[in-house]
Design a protein around this motif. Structure first.
Motif, PDB file in Angstrom:
ATOM      1  N   GLU A   1      54.115  34.187  48.057  1.00 43.49           N
ATOM      2  CA  GLU A   1      53.066  33.429  48.752  1.00 43.49           C
ATOM      3  C   GLU A   1      53.314  31.918  48.622  1.00 43.49           C
ATOM      4  N   ALA A   2      53.040  31.155  49.610  1.00 45.48           N
ATOM      5  CA  ALA A   2      52.591  31.570  50.919  1.00 45.48           C
ATOM      6  C   ALA A   2      53.755  31.577  51.921  1.00 45.48           C
ATOM      7  N   ARG A   3      54.625  30.585  51.791  1.00 45.41           N
ATOM      8  CA  ARG A   3      55.648  30.432  52.825  1.00 45.41           C
ATOM      9  C   ARG A   3      56.681  31.544  52.776  1.00 45.41           C
ATOM     10  N   GLY A   4      56.786  32.205  51.610  1.00 43.85           N
ATOM     11  CA  GLY A   4      57.687  33.353  51.516  1.00 43.85           C
ATOM     12  C   GLY A   4      57.206  34.532  52.349  1.00 43.85           C
TER      13      GLY A   4
ATOM     14  N   ARG B   1      51.753  37.077  44.806  1.00 41.13           N
ATOM     15  CA  ARG B   1      50.690  36.182  45.237  1.00 41.13           C
ATOM     16  C   ARG B   1      50.288  35.169  44.180  1.00 41.13           C
ATOM     17  N   LYS B   2      49.583  34.147  44.621  1.00 38.73           N
ATOM     18  CA  LYS B   2      48.989  33.162  43.721  1.00 38.73           C
ATOM     19  C   LYS B   2      47.847  33.867  42.972  1.00 38.73           C
ATOM     20  N   PRO B   3      47.407  33.325  41.816  1.00 39.68           N
ATOM     21  CA  PRO B   3      46.474  34.056  40.945  1.00 39.68           C
ATOM     22  C   PRO B   3      45.154  34.445  41.616  1.00 39.68           C
TER      23      PRO B   3
ATOM     24  N   GLU C   1      57.128  26.365  36.156  1.00 37.36           N
ATOM     25  CA  GLU C   1      57.053  24.937  36.508  1.00 37.36           C
ATOM     26  C   GLU C   1      57.485  24.766  37.953  1.00 37.36           C
ATOM     27  N   LEU C   2      56.807  23.870  38.652  1.00 33.92           N
ATOM     28  CA  LEU C   2      57.155  23.572  40.040  1.00 33.92           C
ATOM     29  C   LEU C   2      57.615  22.120  40.102  1.00 33.92           C
ATOM     30  N   GLU C   3      58.336  21.795  41.184  1.00 36.29           N
ATOM     31  CA  GLU C   3      58.794  20.417  41.381  1.00 36.29           C
ATOM     32  C   GLU C   3      57.604  19.465  41.280  1.00 36.29           C
ATOM     33  N   TYR C   4      56.446  19.917  41.769  1.00 36.09           N
ATOM     34  CA  TYR C   4      55.268  19.052  41.719  1.00 36.09           C
ATOM     35  C   TYR C   4      54.098  19.739  41.026  1.00 36.09           C
ATOM     36  N   GLY C   5      54.347  20.262  39.827  1.00 40.12           N
ATOM     37  CA  GLY C   5      53.253  20.812  39.024  1.00 40.12           C
ATOM     38  C   GLY C   5      53.560  22.164  38.418  1.00 40.12           C
ATOM     39  N   LYS C   6      52.501  22.816  37.934  1.00 37.32           N
ATOM     40  CA  LYS C   6      52.621  24.133  37.311  1.00 37.32           C
ATOM     41  C   LYS C   6      52.004  25.172  38.243  1.00 37.32           C
ATOM     42  N   ASN C   7      52.486  26.403  38.133  1.00 31.47           N
ATOM     43  CA  ASN C   7      51.942  27.417  39.005  1.00 31.47           C
ATOM     44  C   ASN C   7      51.954  28.775  38.316  1.00 31.47           C
ATOM     45  N   GLU C   8      51.211  29.696  38.891  1.00 31.97           N
ATOM     46  CA  GLU C   8      51.203  31.071  38.388  1.00 31.97           C
ATOM     47  C   GLU C   8      51.333  32.010  39.568  1.00 31.97           C
TER      48      GLU C   8
ATOM     49  N   VAL D   1      62.682  36.982  48.695  1.00 36.42           N
ATOM     50  CA  VAL D   1      62.750  36.053  49.821  1.00 36.42           C
ATOM     51  C   VAL D   1      61.748  34.922  49.662  1.00 36.42           C
ATOM     52  N   ASP D   2      62.219  33.718  49.962  1.00 37.48           N
ATOM     53  CA  ASP D   2      61.306  32.581  50.050  1.00 37.48           C
ATOM     54  C   ASP D   2      61.849  31.618  51.106  1.00 37.48           C
ATOM     55  N   ASP D   3      60.984  30.697  51.527  1.00 33.97           N
ATOM     56  CA  ASP D   3      61.450  29.752  52.554  1.00 33.97           C
ATOM     57  C   ASP D   3      62.414  28.737  51.975  1.00 33.97           C
ATOM     58  N   LEU D   4      62.144  28.336  50.721  1.00 36.00           N
ATOM     59  CA  LEU D   4      62.852  27.177  50.171  1.00 36.00           C
ATOM     60  C   LEU D   4      63.332  27.422  48.742  1.00 36.00           C
ATOM     61  N   LEU D   5      64.597  27.085  48.491  1.00 37.17           N
ATOM     62  CA  LEU D   5      65.106  27.039  47.123  1.00 37.17           C
ATOM     63  C   LEU D   5      65.194  25.572  46.735  1.00 37.17           C
ATOM     64  N   ALA D   6      64.293  25.153  45.830  1.00 39.33           N
ATOM     65  CA  ALA D   6      64.315  23.770  45.332  1.00 39.33           C
ATOM     66  C   ALA D   6      64.824  23.817  43.890  1.00 39.33           C
ATOM     67  N   THR D   7      63.919  23.802  42.905  1.00 37.91           N
ATOM     68  CA  THR D   7      64.380  23.871  41.509  1.00 37.91           C
ATOM     69  C   THR D   7      64.757  25.298  41.102  1.00 37.91           C
ATOM     70  N   GLY D   8      64.294  26.267  41.858  1.00 42.57           N
ATOM     71  CA  GLY D   8      64.564  27.672  41.535  1.00 42.57           C
ATOM     72  C   GLY D   8      63.512  28.301  40.634  1.00 42.57           C
ATOM     73  N   GLY D   9      62.558  27.482  40.173  1.00 47.53           N
ATOM     74  CA  GLY D   9      61.542  27.969  39.234  1.00 47.53           C
ATOM     75  C   GLY D   9      60.713  29.126  39.770  1.00 47.53           C
ATOM     76  N   THR D  10      60.321  29.011  41.023  1.00 46.17           N
ATOM     77  CA  THR D  10      59.478  30.048  41.622  1.00 46.17           C
ATOM     78  C   THR D  10      60.227  31.377  41.694  1.00 46.17           C
ATOM     79  N   THR D  11      61.438  31.315  42.211  1.00 42.69           N
ATOM     80  CA  THR D  11      62.201  32.553  42.386  1.00 42.69           C
ATOM     81  C   THR D  11      62.623  33.140  41.045  1.00 42.69           C
TER      82      THR D  11
HETATM   83  C1  PRP Z   1      57.288  25.972  47.615  1.00 49.72           C
HETATM   84  C2  PRP Z   1      58.261  26.777  48.445  1.00 49.72           C
HETATM   85  C3  PRP Z   1      58.895  27.698  47.427  1.00 49.72           C
HETATM   86  C4  PRP Z   1      58.919  26.826  46.176  1.00 49.72           C
HETATM   87  C5  PRP Z   1      60.271  26.239  45.958  1.00 49.72           C
HETATM   88  O1  PRP Z   1      56.118  26.758  47.460  1.00 49.72           O
HETATM   89  O2  PRP Z   1      57.589  27.527  49.450  1.00 49.72           O
HETATM   90  O3  PRP Z   1      58.093  28.827  47.181  1.00 49.72           O
HETATM   91  O4  PRP Z   1      57.956  25.767  46.387  1.00 49.72           O
HETATM   92  O5  PRP Z   1      60.295  25.435  44.835  1.00 49.72           O
HETATM   93  P1  PRP Z   1      61.106  25.750  43.525  1.00 49.72           P
HETATM   94  O6  PRP Z   1      62.465  26.281  43.925  1.00 49.72           O
HETATM   95  O7  PRP Z   1      61.204  24.409  42.862  1.00 49.72           O
HETATM   96  O8  PRP Z   1      60.328  26.727  42.713  1.00 49.72           O
HETATM   97  P2  PRP Z   1      54.707  26.201  46.985  1.00 49.72           P
HETATM   98  O9  PRP Z   1      54.445  26.695  45.615  1.00 49.72           O
HETATM   99  O10 PRP Z   1      54.670  24.731  47.210  1.00 49.72           O
HETATM  100  O11 PRP Z   1      53.597  26.838  47.877  1.00 49.72           O
HETATM  101  P3  PRP Z   1      53.446  27.601  49.253  1.00 49.72           P
HETATM  102  O12 PRP Z   1      54.624  28.471  49.507  1.00 49.72           O
HETATM  103  O13 PRP Z   1      52.201  28.395  48.998  1.00 49.72           O
HETATM  104  O14 PRP Z   1      53.274  26.567  50.334  1.00 49.72           O
END
Ligand code: PRP
Ligand code: MG
Length: 170
Positions: free
Chosen positions: A56-59, A78-80, A93-100, A117-127
Motif C-alpha cells: 500500500e498504496a502505490r504498490g 497494508r498500512k496499520p 525507516e522511510l526516506e522521509y520518516g518511520k512507517n509500519e 511489487v512496488d512502484d518505487l525502489l528508493a532506500t529499499g526499506g519498505t521492500t
Molecule cells: C513510497 C513508495 C514505496 C516506498 C519506497 O511509499 O511508494 O513504497 O516509498 O521507498 P523506500 O525504498 O525508501 O522504502 P510511501 O510509503 O511514501 O507511501 P504510498 O505508497 O502509500 O504513497
C-alpha cells in the motif's frame, strides 16, 4: 513510448528536500499504463510465482494489474489498522520518516513463491520489511519488481539477497 517522460518530479514533497516521483501521469495515460504493466510482467514471466504481493498504496496501483497480467492472485500489505483479520506487523525507516506495514497471517502459506511489487525502489526499506514478513510466514521471495528505481539511494544493495528488477532506473 518513453515511460520516464510520464513520471513527474515534484520538489519538496511531502517534505522539504525530497524530490517526489509522481506516477499519476503514467497511470492516467492508458497506453503508458498498459505498456508499463506488460513490460513489468515480461521481467518475471519465466519465474515460478504463486502470488504477487503489493505494498500500500502505490504498490497496489501497479501490483494488482501486474498480478492479472501474470495470471496470479494478489496479496496486499497494508498500512496499520486496515487489515481486518489476524496480522503480522513490521516497522521500518522511510526516506522521509518511520512507517509500519501489516499482512494477514494467513495470506502467505509455507512454500508460497512470492513476487513482491512496488512502484518505487528508493532506500529499499519498505521492500526489505515486506520480504521479512513474507519469509516469517514461510513464503519464498522469488523476486522484487519495481516500476522505477532511484539508483543513487542504493536500495538494490539493501535487497542484495533478492532478484531485483526495475522497469525504469534513474
Ligand atoms: C513510497 C513508495 C514505496 C516506498 C519506497 O511509499 O511508494 O513504497 O516509498 O521507498 P523506500 O525504498 O525508501 O522504502 P510511501 O510509503 O511514501 O507511501 P504510498 O505508497 O502509500 O504513497
Ligand atoms: Mg509506497
Amino acid at each position: 513510448m518513453n515511460l520516464s517522460d510520464k513520471i513527474r518530479n515534484i520538489p519538496d514533497f511531502p517534505k522539504e528536500g525530497i524530490l517526489f516521483k509522481d506516477i499519476t501521469p503514467l497511470l492516467r495515460d492508458k497506453e503508458a499504463l498498459k505498456e508499463a504493466i506488460e513490460k513489468m510482467a515480461d521481467m518475471f514471466r519465466d519465474y515460478d510465482i504463486d502470488y504477487v504481493v503489493g505494498i500500500e498504496a502505490r504498490g497496489f496501483l501497479v501490483g494488482t494489474p501486474l498480478a492479472i497480467e501474470l495470471d496470479k492472485g494478489f496479496i496486499p500489505i497494508r498500512k496499520p489498522g486496515k487489515l481486518p483479520h489476524k496480522v503480522l506487523k513490521k516497522s521500518y525507516e522511510l526516506e522521509y520518516g518511520k512507517n509500519e506495514i501489516e499482512i494477514h497471517k494467513d495470506a502467505v502459506n509455507k512454500g508460497d513463491k512470492i513476487l513482491l511489487v512496488d512502484d518505487l525502489l528508493a532506500t529499499g526499506g519498505t521492500t526489505l520489511a515486506a520480504t521479512e514478513m513474507v519469509e516469517e510466514l514461510g513464503g519464498e521471495v522469488v523476486g522484487c519488481a519495481f516500476l522505477l528505481e532511484l539508483d543513487a539511494l542504493d536500495g538494490r544493495e539493501v535487497l542484495k539477497d533478492y532478484e531485483v528488477k526495475s522497469l525504469l532506473i534513474e
